[in-house]
Scaffold this active site. Structure first.
Site, short mmCIF file in Angstrom:
data_model
loop_
_atom_site.label_atom_id
_atom_site.label_comp_id
_atom_site.label_asym_id
_atom_site.label_seq_id
_atom_site.Cartn_x
_atom_site.Cartn_y
_atom_site.Cartn_z
N HIS A 96 31.48 36.07 47.66
CA HIS A 96 31.64 36.54 49.09
C HIS A 96 31.18 38.02 49.13
CE1 HIS A 96 34.43 33.09 50.09
NE2 HIS A 96 32.95 32.53 50.63
N TYR A 116 35.61 39.94 45.99
CA TYR A 116 36.42 39.64 44.80
C TYR A 116 36.77 38.08 44.52
CZ TYR A 116 37.95 44.21 45.76
OH TYR A 116 38.06 45.61 46.00
N HIS A 117 35.68 37.32 44.87
CA HIS A 117 35.60 35.74 44.79
C HIS A 117 34.69 35.02 44.08
CE1 HIS A 117 37.77 36.04 49.22
NE2 HIS A 117 38.56 36.40 48.23
N PRO A 118 34.47 35.54 42.73
CA PRO A 118 33.12 34.92 41.93
C PRO A 118 33.54 33.46 41.55
CG PRO A 118 34.51 36.31 40.74
CD PRO A 118 34.96 36.60 41.98
#
Length: 616
Positions: free
Chosen positions: A356, A548-550
């Protein structure tokens, strides 16, 4: 080892005027080390005279080896070690979880410290253009609890369509109906949401609660968006479209990471659970029959071998799990062959990378009566007081304006929200003059600020990136090709919502508090009209943010999916006794923060393991 904060001399330009880069910033970080640099686990171990590595043996036998003590690994290790007949080894590359992680208002102070892997993306000419070297930083937790120890703590599950979508891709057992029980299993909901037992759990290990201190700007945002037509609701229940004070991974004004919830309560009681910190796995041992039977890991400069009688389980997350697989010969044949790595299994490891994204640039200035900014002496006193409190309360017991959940649609006929808005604190003068420097040095408590900014994010990006080993040093940081806006239509929902959100300053909630949107250009986008499509497009490309959503780099899928790395029971294709249980298995990113979904994956994955080995 003590917690070591961000090194300001490395990130602050020589002529900067950003507050964090002054002597005051250095002094404040020193105070944090003094107050919160130690670790509860170190104190417990000292009291028990417990040594986390009390043997010099370089070969060890276990039933299960779990690599990575993060959002998934802590849950998996807890569930497997509940069977006293199974020996479980939990390996964590980072250190014990320091006390500084427990303070909600210090969440951004953790970034860039020694409990952060400090990854960054490769420059691509399409995004992160105003960032140093054209790279966006990608923080990941290198510590017990992993990223659950350094994130912003917001409890969001995603939308039911996310999981129904996974099932529709050929993954039976992953529909919303199938995964809901596993969300509830972990959950110990401490607020009124707990009354809705259809959607919420109350008997789990993971505390879910609101902070005891409600930040004033979050109330304002909730009121303002409600005035604009968004309903007030629990977005983790029946519907997601709406706004509310967010629930968090916390209890009584203290962060509760997966380490706090799942490992600390059992670590010194279960004799069959071994936890090794500062222990980085660098190779999966695979025999001539393509069966995984152990790992090699390095700790304090020494190499150790651990053997698994049953399974090796990878829970290193979306960066480290694919890296370890590729180092072990599992990955794209062409890439591994170039690095002279013997290929054990040709799989699309490292592909399907999703995240995101958002951008800097929409700042809301507080009036004198709404600004929470205080003097240096008061910040020091509040920080010291929080340390002394038995029952935590006050501004430091919350995460500032981050504590609000907003989900909406960029188009009314969409089946589910496609945009989430997060809020963050800022110092307006710093943020407008040197946005990229300020964003990289947010070391002060999130509860003290004179302005806030929006993080408008596309929940359903079409762009896909990839991750490769670094040919110069395969064991070092991998090459992350985020490919943000590789599909430029990913910007459209964010721009539409950005233009719509500007009307919030006309609501009673904002006007009564004297809060307004600052219509000043950020430096790299001065040549566009403020608020235009072209201006927001410029902000997206220049001042790109990761949320911070890999996810997705070890895609779950049916056998016929040539991009699948694991099957719907999370077993690695072509290598027996090897499983991946973490966010990297997500075929599609969920509509929301990923920590809760990762814990659900851990619960479900652990259930697969238990079911199969008890049956056998």
């Amino acid at each position: 080892m003590l917690w070591q904060p961000l090194n300001l001399s490395e990130v602050c330009p020589a002529q900067t005027h950003v507050t964090a880069c002054s002597s005051w910033g250095v002094m404040y970080l020193s105070l944090l080390v003094q107050l919160f640099g130690d670790s509860e686990d170190r104190r417990i171990q000292e009291q028990l005279r417990h040594h986390s590595h009390d043997t010099d043996r370089h070969d060890e036998q276990y039933d299960f080896i779990v690599v990575g003590a993060g959002s998934a690994g802590c849950v998996v290790a807890n569930r497997l070690s509940a069977n006293k007949h199974w020996k479980v080894l939990l390996l964590e590359a980072g250190m014990e979880q320091p006390d500084v992680t427990l303070v909600p208002a210090l969440s951004t102070s953790l970034l860039g410290s020694n409990i952060d892997w400090k990854y960054s993306t490769e420059p691509d000419g399409k995004s992160c253009l105003a960032r140093p070297g054209g790279r966006c930083s990608w923080p990941r937790g290198k510590v017990m609890g992993g990223s659950s120890s350094i994130n912003s703590m917001v409890y969001v599950r995603g939308n039911k369509l996310d999981y129904d979508g996974w099932a529709a891709l050929g993954n039976p057992g992953w529909s919303y109906k199938d995964v809901l029980p596993f969300f509830k299993k972990s959950e110990k909901n401490l607020n009124f949401e707990a009354l809705n037992r259809k959607y919420h759990g109350v008997d789990g290990e993971q505390s879910v609660a609101r902070f005891p201190y409600i930040d004033p700007s979050t109330l304002m945002m909730v009121e303002g968006l409600h005035e604009m037509g968004l309903p007030l609701l629990d977005y983790n229940a029946e519907q997601q479209l709406g706004v509310i004070q967010a629930q968090t991974f916390s209890q009584d004004g203290v962060r509760v990471s997966t380490n706090n919830a799942f490992i600390q309560p059992i670590r010194y009681k279960r004799k069959n659970l071994t936890v090794r910190v500062n222990s980085e796995a660098f190779k999966i041992l695979i025999d001539e029959h393509n069966k995984a039977y152990g790992v090699k890991y390095i700790r304090n400069g020494k190499i150790y071998t651990a053997f698994a009688n049953k399974e090796v389980i990878l829970s290193g997350g979306s960066i480290n799990t694919p890296k370890l697989l590729m180092l072990s010969g599992i990955g794209p044949k062409k890439h591994l062959s170039k690095l002279n790595i013997h290929v054990k299994q040709n799989l699309a490891v490292g592909e399907n990378l999703q995240d995101h994204t958002s951008f800097l640039g929409i700042y809301m200035a507080m009036s004198n009566k709404t600004s929470t900014l205080v003097g240096r002496e008061e910040i020091v006193e509040e920080t010291k007081e929080y340390k002394q409190m038995k029952l935590k309360h006050g501004p430091m017991s919350s995460n500032g304006p981050v504590n609000v959940g907003i989900f909406l649609k960029s188009e009314p006929d969409l089946p589910a929200p496609d945009v989430q808005i997060g809020m963050h604190y800022s110092y307006l003068k710093d943020a407008l003059a040197e946005p990229e420097v300020f964003d990289g040095t947010k070391i002060f408590p999130t509860c003290f600020y004179d302005s806030i900014y929006t993080r408008i994010q596309n929940l359903t990006p079409k762009s896909r990136g990839k991750l490769l080993l670094n040919a110069t040093n395969p064991h070092g940081a991998p090459l992350i090709y985020a490919n943000y806006f590789g599909d430029p239509t990913d910007m459209t929902p964010m721009i539409k919502v950005a233009q719509r959100i500007l009307d919030i300053e006309n609501t009673k909630a904002f006007k009564s508090r004297g809060v307004y949107i600052v219509k000043e250009h950020l430096p790299a986008c001065r040549h566009f009209k403020w608020g235009s499509v072209e201006y927001f497009t410029c902000l997206l490309r220049q001042y790109t943010l990761t949320i911070y959503h890999p996810v997705g780099t070890c895609k779950m899928g049916p056998k016929w999916d040539r991009h699948a790395v694991v099957d719907p029971r999370l077993r690695v294709y072509g290598v027996s006794h090897l499983r991946v249980i973490d966010a990297s298995i997500m075929p599609l990113i969920v509509r929301g923060n990923t920590n809760a979904a990762t814990m659900m994956i851990a619960e479900k994955g652990a259930a697969f393991v238990i079911e199969e080995w008890l049956r056998d």
